[in-house]
Write a protein that holds these residues in place. Sequence first.
Motif, PDB file in Angstrom:
ATOM      1  N   LEU A 148       0.775  -1.103   0.105  1.00  0.00           N
ATOM      2  CA  LEU A 148      -0.007   0.145   0.084  1.00  0.00           C
ATOM      3  C   LEU A 148       0.888   1.155   0.080  1.00  0.00           C
ATOM      4  O   LEU A 148       1.761   1.465   0.731  1.00  0.00           O
ATOM      5  CB  LEU A 148      -0.893   0.101   1.275  1.00  0.00           C
ATOM      6  CG  LEU A 148      -1.726   1.299   1.559  1.00  0.00           C
ATOM      7  CD1 LEU A 148      -2.640   1.575   0.331  1.00  0.00           C
ATOM      8  CD2 LEU A 148      -2.540   1.291   2.669  1.00  0.00           C
ATOM      9  N   LEU A 149       0.634   2.059  -0.982  1.00  0.00           N
ATOM     10  CA  LEU A 149       1.562   3.386  -1.019  1.00  0.00           C
ATOM     11  C   LEU A 149       0.639   4.420  -0.565  1.00  0.00           C
ATOM     12  O   LEU A 149      -0.763   4.535  -1.185  1.00  0.00           O
ATOM     13  CB  LEU A 149       1.931   3.506  -2.544  1.00  0.00           C
ATOM     14  CG  LEU A 149       2.363   4.838  -2.748  1.00  0.00           C
ATOM     15  CD1 LEU A 149       3.843   5.161  -2.220  1.00  0.00           C
ATOM     16  CD2 LEU A 149       2.504   5.412  -4.159  1.00  0.00           C
ATOM     17  N   ARG A 151     -10.405   1.712   5.782  1.00  0.00           N
ATOM     18  CA  ARG A 151     -10.417   0.153   5.890  1.00  0.00           C
ATOM     19  C   ARG A 151     -11.199  -0.304   4.808  1.00  0.00           C
ATOM     20  O   ARG A 151     -10.691  -1.488   4.289  1.00  0.00           O
ATOM     21  CB  ARG A 151     -11.116  -0.532   7.301  1.00  0.00           C
ATOM     22  CG  ARG A 151     -10.297  -0.252   8.499  1.00  0.00           C
ATOM     23  CD  ARG A 151     -11.118  -0.702   9.809  1.00  0.00           C
ATOM     24  NE  ARG A 151     -10.568  -0.464  10.952  1.00  0.00           N
ATOM     25  CZ  ARG A 151      -9.516  -1.179  11.512  1.00  0.00           C
ATOM     26  NH1 ARG A 151      -8.928  -1.971  10.890  1.00  0.00           N
ATOM     27  NH2 ARG A 151      -8.975  -0.989  12.768  1.00  0.00           N
ATOM     28  N   LYS A 152     -12.263   0.383   4.283  1.00  0.00           N
ATOM     29  CA  LYS A 152     -13.011  -0.104   3.189  1.00  0.00           C
ATOM     30  C   LYS A 152     -12.372  -0.208   1.695  1.00  0.00           C
ATOM     31  O   LYS A 152     -12.501  -1.052   0.899  1.00  0.00           O
ATOM     32  CB  LYS A 152     -14.252   0.584   2.937  1.00  0.00           C
ATOM     33  CG  LYS A 152     -15.247   0.564   3.656  1.00  0.00           C
ATOM     34  CD  LYS A 152     -16.775   0.747   3.170  1.00  0.00           C
ATOM     35  CE  LYS A 152     -16.776   2.436   2.628  1.00  0.00           C
ATOM     36  NZ  LYS A 152     -17.829   2.731   2.166  1.00  0.00           N
ATOM     37  N   ALA A 153     -10.941   0.768   1.620  1.00  0.00           N
ATOM     38  CA  ALA A 153     -10.388   0.929   0.547  1.00  0.00           C
ATOM     39  C   ALA A 153      -9.193   0.164   0.617  1.00  0.00           C
ATOM     40  O   ALA A 153      -8.214   0.232  -0.303  1.00  0.00           O
ATOM     41  CB  ALA A 153     -10.125   2.329   0.426  1.00  0.00           C
ATOM     42  N   LEU A 154      -8.899  -0.748   1.506  1.00  0.00           N
ATOM     43  CA  LEU A 154      -7.438  -1.145   1.740  1.00  0.00           C
ATOM     44  C   LEU A 154      -7.350  -2.283   0.678  1.00  0.00           C
ATOM     45  O   LEU A 154      -8.226  -2.831   0.054  1.00  0.00           O
ATOM     46  CB  LEU A 154      -7.425  -2.182   3.099  1.00  0.00           C
ATOM     47  CG  LEU A 154      -7.305  -1.297   4.187  1.00  0.00           C
ATOM     48  CD1 LEU A 154      -7.377  -2.157   5.383  1.00  0.00           C
ATOM     49  CD2 LEU A 154      -5.843  -0.482   4.176  1.00  0.00           C
ATOM     50  N   PRO A 155      -6.028  -2.455   0.155  1.00  0.00           N
ATOM     51  CA  PRO A 155      -5.730  -3.262  -1.006  1.00  0.00           C
ATOM     52  C   PRO A 155      -6.030  -4.834  -0.661  1.00  0.00           C
ATOM     53  O   PRO A 155      -6.062  -5.255   0.363  1.00  0.00           O
ATOM     54  CB  PRO A 155      -4.245  -3.041  -1.491  1.00  0.00           C
ATOM     55  CG  PRO A 155      -3.837  -2.680  -0.105  1.00  0.00           C
ATOM     56  CD  PRO A 155      -4.798  -1.765   0.568  1.00  0.00           C
ATOM     57  N   ARG A 156      -6.739  -5.467  -1.672  1.00  0.00           N
ATOM     58  CA  ARG A 156      -6.948  -6.918  -1.722  1.00  0.00           C
ATOM     59  C   ARG A 156      -5.708  -7.574  -1.847  1.00  0.00           C
ATOM     60  O   ARG A 156      -4.620  -7.272  -2.410  1.00  0.00           O
ATOM     61  CB  ARG A 156      -7.767  -7.462  -2.708  1.00  0.00           C
ATOM     62  CG  ARG A 156      -9.371  -6.701  -2.427  1.00  0.00           C
ATOM     63  CD  ARG A 156     -10.094  -6.835  -3.792  1.00  0.00           C
ATOM     64  NE  ARG A 156      -9.471  -5.977  -4.754  1.00  0.00           N
ATOM     65  CZ  ARG A 156      -9.714  -6.070  -6.075  1.00  0.00           C
ATOM     66  NH1 ARG A 156     -10.531  -7.026  -6.760  1.00  0.00           N
ATOM     67  NH2 ARG A 156      -9.313  -5.147  -6.846  1.00  0.00           N
ATOM     68  N   GLY A 157      -5.694  -8.900  -1.340  1.00  0.00           N
ATOM     69  CA  GLY A 157      -4.375  -9.733  -1.530  1.00  0.00           C
ATOM     70  C   GLY A 157      -3.554  -9.841  -3.184  1.00  0.00           C
ATOM     71  O   GLY A 157      -4.541  -9.675  -3.991  1.00  0.00           O
ATOM     72  N   GLY A 158      -2.562  -9.419  -3.323  1.00  0.00           N
ATOM     73  CA  GLY A 158      -1.730  -9.328  -4.558  1.00  0.00           C
ATOM     74  C   GLY A 158      -2.008  -8.094  -5.067  1.00  0.00           C
ATOM     75  O   GLY A 158      -1.435  -7.700  -6.273  1.00  0.00           O
ATOM     76  N   GLN A 159      -2.846  -7.089  -4.737  1.00  0.00           N
ATOM     77  CA  GLN A 159      -2.979  -5.750  -5.213  1.00  0.00           C
ATOM     78  C   GLN A 159      -1.843  -4.675  -4.876  1.00  0.00           C
ATOM     79  O   GLN A 159      -1.265  -4.616  -3.618  1.00  0.00           O
ATOM     80  CB  GLN A 159      -4.245  -5.196  -4.932  1.00  0.00           C
ATOM     81  CG  GLN A 159      -5.253  -6.173  -5.613  1.00  0.00           C
ATOM     82  CD  GLN A 159      -5.514  -5.998  -7.019  1.00  0.00           C
ATOM     83  OE1 GLN A 159      -5.105  -6.996  -7.460  1.00  0.00           O
ATOM     84  NE2 GLN A 159      -5.807  -4.863  -7.431  1.00  0.00           N
ATOM     85  N   LEU A 160      -1.492  -3.596  -5.506  1.00  0.00           N
ATOM     86  CA  LEU A 160      -0.878  -2.660  -5.142  1.00  0.00           C
ATOM     87  C   LEU A 160      -1.674  -1.417  -4.783  1.00  0.00           C
ATOM     88  O   LEU A 160      -2.349  -1.130  -5.799  1.00  0.00           O
ATOM     89  CB  LEU A 160       0.240  -2.213  -6.465  1.00  0.00           C
ATOM     90  CG  LEU A 160       0.927  -0.913  -6.050  1.00  0.00           C
ATOM     91  CD1 LEU A 160       1.659  -0.915  -4.807  1.00  0.00           C
ATOM     92  CD2 LEU A 160       1.912  -0.562  -7.369  1.00  0.00           C
ATOM     93  N   GLY A 161      -1.744  -1.154  -3.544  1.00  0.00           N
ATOM     94  CA  GLY A 161      -2.796  -0.294  -3.292  1.00  0.00           C
ATOM     95  C   GLY A 161      -2.285   1.249  -3.270  1.00  0.00           C
ATOM     96  O   GLY A 161      -0.982   1.196  -2.900  1.00  0.00           O
ATOM     97  N   VAL A 162      -2.982   2.175  -3.690  1.00  0.00           N
ATOM     98  CA  VAL A 162      -2.600   3.619  -3.673  1.00  0.00           C
ATOM     99  C   VAL A 162      -3.550   4.488  -2.985  1.00  0.00           C
ATOM    100  O   VAL A 162      -4.562   4.342  -3.429  1.00  0.00           O
ATOM    101  CB  VAL A 162      -1.895   4.245  -4.889  1.00  0.00           C
ATOM    102  CG1 VAL A 162      -2.928   3.964  -6.027  1.00  0.00           C
ATOM    103  CG2 VAL A 162      -1.462   5.637  -4.850  1.00  0.00           C
ATOM    104  N   PHE A 163      -3.132   5.083  -1.961  1.00  0.00           N
ATOM    105  CA  PHE A 163      -3.869   6.004  -1.264  1.00  0.00           C
ATOM    106  C   PHE A 163      -3.497   7.495  -1.783  1.00  0.00           C
ATOM    107  O   PHE A 163      -2.662   8.140  -1.287  1.00  0.00           O
ATOM    108  CB  PHE A 163      -4.138   5.930   0.283  1.00  0.00           C
ATOM    109  CG  PHE A 163      -4.863   4.788   0.851  1.00  0.00           C
ATOM    110  CD1 PHE A 163      -5.526   3.861  -0.105  1.00  0.00           C
ATOM    111  CD2 PHE A 163      -4.809   4.586   2.226  1.00  0.00           C
ATOM    112  CE1 PHE A 163      -6.405   2.885   0.913  1.00  0.00           C
ATOM    113  CE2 PHE A 163      -5.488   3.553   2.746  1.00  0.00           C
ATOM    114  CZ  PHE A 163      -6.558   2.753   1.867  1.00  0.00           C
TER     115      PHE A 163
END
Length: 281
Positions: free
Chosen positions: A69-70, A118-130
Amino acid sequence: MAKYWTTPAVEALRADGVRISELDTSATPGFTGDKAAGVESLAERTAVLSGLQEKLYANGRSGDKRSVLLVLQGMDTAGKGGIVRHVIGSVDPQGVDHAAFGVPTPEEKRHHYLWRIRKALPRGGQLGVFDRSHYEDVLVVRVHDLVPRSEWEPRYDEINAFEQELADEDTTVVKVAMFVSLDEQKRRLRERLERPDKYWKFNPSDIDERAYWPAYQEAYQAMLERTSTDVAPWYVIPADRKWFARLAITELLVEALETLDLDWPKAGFDIQEQLRRLEQA
Ligand code: ADP
């Protein structure tokens, strides 16, 4: 280590001990090259980032729950949008979970401030960006007294506990705070007023916010000091030079992904058998 770096980005950009009021926002810590070298290096490292992200995604598809998560924070015009467009935009969009956080909606206001996060957290395998994050709840909220001190003060500890939870759930959090100088911000805002293709980025309140610069510096300083932890350290990105900000954040993501030591997922079937079947099909 990548070319032209004297120190890995994760060390050169660590927030520990940084005084924001004294930060040289045009510096390129850890990187010895000029703009041309930076652009060349960015192309190379973007390819590396893209390959690593594909591996993360492939593992996610095979059930691996790890994610990255970035978290992007920075004042208006610091370049968060450019990072999303150019750095995150260089990887496979299927593997990206992107979320931007603005003024909370009436529904969000009825919940705890971490609810929408919390609702926007990345799923497994994902690169999340906030693009902005829960940190707004100790930045704009603190600067503008949107809630009393007694309410925002405990949030630093609460955020640390929350990010520890993320680490326990195998989310690697990469937090970057981007800083431009007040002059550079003025230049960027002026550009938004002079170019029809940039009007859409301009918000008159950005000019009012400039008066709060010292208060923001103080709030950013407190954030860095109180929420830079071993599991989720802050990185400070001098961002007057866009090419450096992009390179630095690409590098931080590459280094974070490398520590996951990703391999391609093993085949969940007998390869020889499937080859035989294919020949006969
Ligand atoms: P940007 O300015 O990043 O392009 P927006 O126009 O959606 O994006 O505006 C984001 C605005 O929302 C910023 O001014 C930011 O301070 C504000 N904001 C974000 N989170 C909160 C929050 N929790 N409480 C109050 N304001 C917030």
